[in-house]
Design a protein around this motif. Sequence first.
Motif, PDB file in Angstrom:
ATOM      1  N   VAL A  22       0.757  -1.347   0.148  1.00 23.40           N
ATOM      2  CA  VAL A  22      -0.131   0.240   0.235  1.00 23.40           C
ATOM      3  C   VAL A  22       0.841   1.354   0.164  1.00 23.40           C
ATOM      4  N   ASP A  23       1.902   0.926   1.075  1.00 23.77           N
ATOM      5  CA  ASP A  23       2.775   2.063   0.914  1.00 23.77           C
ATOM      6  C   ASP A  23       4.214   2.319   0.314  1.00 23.77           C
ATOM      7  N   ASN A  24       4.555   1.243  -0.824  1.00 26.71           N
ATOM      8  CA  ASN A  24       4.886   0.856  -1.402  1.00 26.71           C
ATOM      9  C   ASN A  24       6.398   0.643  -0.673  1.00 26.71           C
ATOM     10  N   SER A  25       6.392  -0.362   0.595  1.00 25.11           N
ATOM     11  CA  SER A  25       7.677  -0.351   0.869  1.00 25.11           C
ATOM     12  C   SER A  25       7.648  -1.559   0.337  1.00 25.11           C
ATOM     13  N   ILE A  26       7.469  -2.796  -0.262  1.00 22.44           N
ATOM     14  CA  ILE A  26       7.984  -4.336  -0.769  1.00 22.44           C
ATOM     15  C   ILE A  26       7.220  -3.505  -2.541  1.00 22.44           C
ATOM     16  N   SER A  27       7.573  -4.528  -3.697  1.00 24.67           N
ATOM     17  CA  SER A  27       7.867  -3.846  -5.090  1.00 24.67           C
ATOM     18  C   SER A  27       6.520  -4.889  -5.247  1.00 24.67           C
ATOM     19  N   ARG A  28       6.086  -4.598  -6.090  1.00 21.83           N
ATOM     20  CA  ARG A  28       4.936  -5.545  -6.239  1.00 21.83           C
ATOM     21  C   ARG A  28       5.472  -6.735  -7.038  1.00 21.83           C
ATOM     22  N   GLN A  29       6.365  -6.919  -7.246  1.00 24.00           N
ATOM     23  CA  GLN A  29       6.662  -8.450  -8.075  1.00 24.00           C
ATOM     24  C   GLN A  29       6.901  -9.540  -7.152  1.00 24.00           C
ATOM     25  N   GLN A  30       7.339  -9.096  -6.017  1.00 17.25           N
ATOM     26  CA  GLN A  30       7.629  -9.533  -4.178  1.00 17.25           C
ATOM     27  C   GLN A  30       6.517 -10.256  -4.312  1.00 17.25           C
ATOM     28  N   TYR A  31       5.245  -9.292  -4.265  1.00 24.44           N
ATOM     29  CA  TYR A  31       3.784  -9.554  -4.026  1.00 24.44           C
ATOM     30  C   TYR A  31       3.333 -10.849  -4.799  1.00 24.44           C
ATOM     31  N   ASP A  32       3.373 -10.286  -5.592  1.00 26.44           N
ATOM     32  CA  ASP A  32       3.049 -11.273  -6.882  1.00 26.44           C
ATOM     33  C   ASP A  32       4.009 -13.043  -6.814  1.00 26.44           C
ATOM     34  N   GLN A  33       4.947 -12.943  -6.623  1.00 23.87           N
ATOM     35  CA  GLN A  33       6.274 -14.230  -6.417  1.00 23.87           C
ATOM     36  C   GLN A  33       5.581 -14.544  -4.682  1.00 23.87           C
ATOM     37  N   GLN A  34       4.820 -14.254  -3.996  1.00 22.42           N
ATOM     38  CA  GLN A  34       4.197 -14.239  -2.565  1.00 22.42           C
ATOM     39  C   GLN A  34       2.901 -15.229  -3.167  1.00 22.42           C
ATOM     40  N   GLN A  35       2.518 -14.740  -3.850  1.00 25.07           N
ATOM     41  CA  GLN A  35       0.372 -15.407  -4.081  1.00 25.07           C
ATOM     42  C   GLN A  35       0.934 -16.217  -4.993  1.00 25.07           C
ATOM     43  N   ALA A  36       1.775 -15.817  -6.237  1.00 24.07           N
ATOM     44  CA  ALA A  36       2.642 -17.678  -6.449  1.00 24.07           C
ATOM     45  C   ALA A  36       2.722 -18.651  -5.294  1.00 24.07           C
TER      46      ALA A  36
END
Length: 390
Positions: free
Chosen positions: A135-149
Amino acid sequence: MHKKKNSVIAIAVLVALIAIGSWFFSRPTEKKISAPTAVPVQVIKVVEEDVPRYVTGIGSVLSPQSVVIRPQVDGILTKLMVKEGQQVKTGDLLATIDDRSIRAALEQAKAQLSQSQAQLDVAEVDLKRYKLLTVDNSISRQQYDQQQALVNQLKATALGNQASINASQVQLSYTQIRSPVTGRVGIRNVDEGNFLRVSDAIGLFSVTQIDPVSVVFSLPQQMLPTLHELLAASTAAKVDAYLGEGATGALLGEGKLTLIDNQVAATTGTIKAKALFDNAAEKLWPGQLVTIRIQTALERNALKVAPQVVQRGIDQHFVYRVKGDSVEVVPVKVLYQDSDLMLISGVNVNDVLVSDGQSRLKNGVRIEVVKADAADTLAQTATAPAGAAK
């Protein structure tokens, strides 16, 4: 003079003797006229009643359900729970197979599911944390997508582990062999302690349903319209099954006509039909050949006689009807016949007809009516050898 007198007397005596002799030899003799001998016969009366008409055929007894019990997993046959010839019900335990290896595989699959589920729980917690950080861009969107996968991957792994558990449970259920039908156990082919394979074709034994059973039989194709009428009737047509050839054997069961085959056999010109029989007494046995009899019609007010009453002539059938103390020949028409009776026309109710002794009869012959026991005595006397003791 005395000598002349003696000569005259002698001549007179001689003339008298000659006259007496001539009269004796010339007198008319009485002829003995013997009356014709009456022919002994047995008779019956023509009866009027409602008579059912039947058709017969040869049938084979079939079981509605017959199952060969085969193993569905490889393993050692540990125990047989039933005996040969025993009655079993659907779901009854028949035999068990060694299940230790399958249970071990099931426990391993459960452990793998637990491991995958634990990894999934951690991954889902991290996924929630990563979502807040994005939400506050503390991590990259790519990291989030990898965790979702990763979460999706662990969910798929857990589903695979659950499928392995289900498969092992199915395999485990196969180690307990249960009866799929209600019926009788056949002859056993395998003993306890043998190693069973799924590829074995012979099977352990069979379970065959005995009650009810079906009888499949063949009739001439000319009977097809009659069979259609019987099936279309409001009341199912009665079918009787008898032991041996003809409807004179022991009655094994009473069933109902259920169906007609969908085609006529071109090679034999026959049509197959099936009847269903209740068989609680188990008189009908799968594979048995029986004679079936179906009632096809009911003749109202029919004239009924025994088959031996009707004689076959050159052009037609006839009977000997009693008229006073003699008989007359009466032509008749045979409407229906079986082994026990004939339905005829050409005579009247209560007419007295000859049922035995026709071989010596012709039109106008005088008869003597005798009973059955008297007729047997006359027949034995007629066939006794010459000089036999009386």
